[in-house]
Design a protein around this motif. Structure first.
Motif, PDB file in Angstrom:
ATOM      1  N   TYR A 112      47.410  15.833  -6.039  1.00 51.40           N
ATOM      2  CA  TYR A 112      47.562  14.924  -6.551  1.00 51.40           C
ATOM      3  C   TYR A 112      46.308  15.161  -8.238  1.00 51.40           C
ATOM      4  O   TYR A 112      45.621  16.196  -8.047  1.00 51.40           O
ATOM      5  N   ARG A 115      42.208  15.311  -8.733  1.00 53.48           N
ATOM      6  CA  ARG A 115      41.713  14.906  -7.758  1.00 53.48           C
ATOM      7  C   ARG A 115      42.272  16.198  -7.048  1.00 53.48           C
ATOM      8  O   ARG A 115      42.882  16.666  -6.391  1.00 53.48           O
ATOM      9  N   ARG A 196      34.864  10.915  -4.688  1.00 56.16           N
ATOM     10  CA  ARG A 196      34.840   9.953  -3.799  1.00 56.16           C
ATOM     11  C   ARG A 196      34.653   9.908  -2.354  1.00 56.16           C
ATOM     12  O   ARG A 196      34.811  11.381  -1.739  1.00 56.16           O
ATOM     13  N   TYR A 286      41.721  -1.667  -1.543  1.00 55.95           N
ATOM     14  CA  TYR A 286      42.810  -1.079  -2.614  1.00 55.95           C
ATOM     15  C   TYR A 286      44.281  -0.690  -2.303  1.00 55.95           C
ATOM     16  O   TYR A 286      45.339  -0.970  -2.459  1.00 55.95           O
ATOM     17  N   TYR A 287      44.723   0.383  -1.317  1.00 53.85           N
ATOM     18  CA  TYR A 287      46.081  -0.043  -0.527  1.00 53.85           C
ATOM     19  C   TYR A 287      46.529  -0.820   1.008  1.00 53.85           C
ATOM     20  O   TYR A 287      45.345  -1.138   1.905  1.00 53.85           O
ATOM     21  N   GLU A 329      53.023   7.271   1.010  1.00 55.41           N
ATOM     22  CA  GLU A 329      53.083   8.544   1.166  1.00 55.41           C
ATOM     23  C   GLU A 329      54.299   9.031   1.224  1.00 55.41           C
ATOM     24  O   GLU A 329      54.900   9.603   2.399  1.00 55.41           O
ATOM     25  N   LYS A 336      50.759   8.180  -4.278  1.00 55.76           N
ATOM     26  CA  LYS A 336      50.818   7.916  -3.235  1.00 55.76           C
ATOM     27  C   LYS A 336      51.915   6.729  -4.300  1.00 55.76           C
ATOM     28  O   LYS A 336      52.153   6.414  -5.576  1.00 55.76           O
TER      29      LYS A 336
HETATM   30  C1  LIG Z   1      45.919   9.885  -1.109  1.00 51.88           C
HETATM   31  C2  LIG Z   1      45.724  11.428  -1.850  1.00 51.88           C
HETATM   32  C3  LIG Z   1      44.818  10.931  -3.054  1.00 51.88           C
HETATM   33  C4  LIG Z   1      44.241  10.009  -3.894  1.00 51.88           C
HETATM   34  O1  LIG Z   1      44.842   9.370  -4.199  1.00 51.88           O
HETATM   35  P1  LIG Z   1      44.812   8.183  -4.957  1.00 51.88           P
HETATM   36  O2  LIG Z   1      45.580   7.220  -5.275  1.00 51.88           O
HETATM   37  O3  LIG Z   1      43.097   8.401  -5.883  1.00 51.88           O
HETATM   38  O4  LIG Z   1      44.060   7.029  -3.967  1.00 51.88           O
HETATM   39  C5  LIG Z   1      44.064  12.760  -3.477  1.00 51.88           C
HETATM   40  N1  LIG Z   1      44.703  14.023  -2.969  1.00 51.88           N
HETATM   41  C6  LIG Z   1      45.257  13.806  -1.877  1.00 51.88           C
HETATM   42  C7  LIG Z   1      46.196  14.353  -0.816  1.00 51.88           C
HETATM   43  C8  LIG Z   1      46.200  12.004  -1.036  1.00 51.88           C
HETATM   44  O5  LIG Z   1      46.673  12.272  -0.084  1.00 51.88           O
END
Ligand SMILES: *Cc1c(COP(=O)(O)O)cnc(C)c1O
Ligand code: SF4
Length: 341
Positions: A112, A115, A196, A286-287, A329, A336
């Motif tokens: 993503y 992140r 996080r 959150y989710y 996912e 997501k």
């Molecule tokens: C779930 C996930 C995230 C975080 O997703 P958010 O929507 O920001 O909570 C980041 N990287 C990976 C690989 C994930 O599976």
């Protein structure tokens, strides 16, 4: 792992209460768990064959929140190896998220934007039957000192990365010393803004939230978010609330993610109680994930239309800030995927 000697446990007297002790003395055999729950062993719908694939593992503080004498307790059903896990269901596979593909660097997944996710620990404090991690090749992903240097280098070289996510397994299964070192070094990378942590430990062993850990989280310059994981209102008790209050005092934003599970939290009433209890304890919803199609978990599955109907009803009954995002996912997607409601 050692089994618990239930002879030592009474309501007001616990064995050693340090988190490390609790983590290394989980229930791992159905006979002592049944006894603790005041059930006959044959009242548990336990499958030894399922347990040999993914073992029974329940820490004491979590088991204490199960209703005594109830073989259908919603916390128990999340952790009890079940004969249905061995049945074959088309589409339910060992790597539903195809994470093996996005795993460029040992211990790091960068799927993503902005992140990166680090698999800090292969261990979990509890074995949840519905989890896709039950088949994940953690042993290939151990972060040793060389791997850690590579990860730091990777993050340093990519200034689009704003957030580092500690995941696992359970990242809080590692020591405060190791977390301190990692967080200190990450804090020196200028383009990082947020840290996080995704962990089930604050719920299943709230003693994990030590003063030292809170101090580490409070002193980093990174904004810190902790995403806990609870699926049922009964997972919250005063010890969990106390742990989350300590985190909030350390300026940590606390969120909860849950998985929608048939027979455990798939009614409007149960969902309402979950998100209300989560907020009362200090975590914003959150989710709410629909189940990943992982081999062995098909008996927890709920159709998308039922899930959407449930959320629509919840939306009528809860304030907006208590409504979780219904999501799934999908492998290959850069985020997501929210289910329309
Ligand atoms: C779930 C996930 C995230 C975080 O997703 P958010 O929507 O920001 O909570 C980041 N990287 C990976 C690989 C994930 O599976
Ligand atoms: S990763 Fe989370 S959901 Fe999966 S087994 Fe570990 S604690 Fe449970």
């Amino acid at each position: 792992m050692k089994a618990i000697n239930t002879a030592n446990i009474t309501h007001d007297q616990q064995p050693e209460s340090s988190w490390q002790h609790l983590l290394s003395h989980c229930f791992s055999d159905p006979v002592s768990l049944a006894k603790f729950l005041q059930l006959e062993a044959d009242q548990l719908n336990f499958s030894a064959a399922a347990s040999s694939q993914f073992s029974l593992k329940v820490p004491l503080p979590y088991a204490m929140r199960m209703q005594k004498g109830d073989s259908r307790d919603p916390l128990l059903l999340q952790v009890l190896p079940d004969p249905r896990e061995l049945e074959y269901f088309p589409g339910f596979v060992t790597d539903p998220l195809q994470e093996a593909d996005a795993n460029h660097l040992t211990g790091l997944i960068h799927k993503y934007q902005n992140r990166v996710l680090l698999m800090l620990s292969g261990a979990c404090a509890i074995n949840c039957r519905y989890c896709f991690r039950r088949h994940f090749p953690y042993d290939d992903n151990k972060i040793g000192s060389q791997q850690w240097q590579n990860i730091l280098q990777y993050i340093e070289n990519d200034n689009s990365i704003e957030e580092v996510i500690f995941s696992g397994g359970d990242p809080l299964a590692t020591s405060d010393q190791r977390l301190d070192k990692f967080i200190t070094q990450l804090g020196k990378i200028k383009h990082l803004q947020r840290l996080r942590i995704h962990s089930r430990l604050p719920v299943v062993i709230p003693q994990r939230i030590t003063d030292h850990l809170c101090q580490i989280l409070q002193t980093t310059r990174l904004q810190t978010v902790l995403v806990i994981h609870a699926n049922h209102a009964n997972e919250f008790d005063h010890q969990v609330s106390a742990a989350l209050a300590k985190l909030q005092a350390a300026k940590v934003t606390v969120l909860n993610q849950a998985v929608l599970l048939k027979g455990i939290n798939d009614s409007v009433e149960s969902q309402k109680r979950l998100h209300t209890a989560s907020f009362a304890a200090g975590a914003l919803p959150y989710y709410l994930f629909v189940l990943d199609p992982v081999q062995g978990a098909a008996h927890f599955d709920i159709s998308d239309s039922q899930a959407q109907q449930l959320i629509r009803e919840l939306q009528r009954q809860l304030p907006g800030y208590l409504l979780p995002r219904l999501a799934r996912e999908i492998p290959g997607m850069p985020h997501k995927t929210l289910l329309a409601i």
